[in-house]
Design a protein around this motif. Structure first.
Motif, mmCIF file in Angstrom:
data_model
loop_
_atom_site.group_PDB
_atom_site.id
_atom_site.type_symbol
_atom_site.label_atom_id
_atom_site.label_comp_id
_atom_site.label_asym_id
_atom_site.label_seq_id
_atom_site.Cartn_x
_atom_site.Cartn_y
_atom_site.Cartn_z
ATOM 1 N N THR A 7 -13.235 35.066 -6.694
ATOM 2 C CA THR A 7 -14.551 34.842 -7.286
ATOM 3 C C THR A 7 -14.394 33.926 -8.486
ATOM 4 N N LEU A 9 -16.149 32.615 -11.868
ATOM 5 C CA LEU A 9 -17.162 33.009 -12.837
ATOM 6 C C LEU A 9 -17.089 32.121 -14.065
ATOM 7 N N ASN A 13 -20.110 35.414 -17.835
ATOM 8 C CA ASN A 13 -20.254 36.386 -16.757
ATOM 9 C C ASN A 13 -18.979 37.193 -16.539
ATOM 10 N N TYR A 16 -18.944 39.870 -19.224
ATOM 11 C CA TYR A 16 -19.968 40.872 -18.895
ATOM 12 C C TYR A 16 -19.440 41.811 -17.802
ATOM 13 N N THR A 17 -18.831 41.227 -16.784
ATOM 14 C CA THR A 17 -18.299 42.015 -15.672
ATOM 15 C C THR A 17 -17.236 42.996 -16.153
ATOM 16 N N ARG A 20 -18.759 45.799 -18.721
ATOM 17 C CA ARG A 20 -19.696 46.767 -18.146
ATOM 18 C C ARG A 20 -19.263 47.332 -16.799
ATOM 19 N N ILE A 22 -19.555 45.838 -13.954
ATOM 20 C CA ILE A 22 -20.580 45.478 -12.975
ATOM 21 C C ILE A 22 -20.344 44.045 -12.514
ATOM 22 N N TYR A 23 -20.346 43.844 -11.203
ATOM 23 C CA TYR A 23 -20.227 42.511 -10.628
ATOM 24 C C TYR A 23 -21.385 42.315 -9.669
ATOM 25 N N ALA A 44 -10.437 37.150 -10.172
ATOM 26 C CA ALA A 44 -11.431 36.459 -10.996
ATOM 27 C C ALA A 44 -10.833 35.215 -11.638
#
Length: 70
Positions: A7, A9, A13, A16-17, A20, A22-23, A44
């Protein structure tokens, strides 16, 4: 054996991933979301655009821990 997905990013982002846990994927990638399952891993890569610290680097390997949600 886990499957790995790459991925890309931007740095904001990516942070943030990681912070948190969260993806997310855009709605247009719903077919891809059906292939990525819990236990799979995301490699990543942080892109250069808008980057300050982690530019153009493989920054983490993240394990998918749950099912996709809208």
């Amino acid at each position: 054996m886990p499957e790995y997905w790459l991925t890309m990013l931007d740095e904001e982002n990516f942070k943030y991933t990681v912070e948190r846990g969260i993806y997310g994927l855009p709605e247009s990638a719903s077919g891809l979301a059906q292939l990525i399952k819990p236990g799979h891993r995301l490699v990543a890569y942080v892109m250069k655009k808008g980057c300050r610290e982690l530019c153009q680097s493989f920054a983490a390997v993240l394990e998918i821990a749950g099912e996709w949600r809208k």
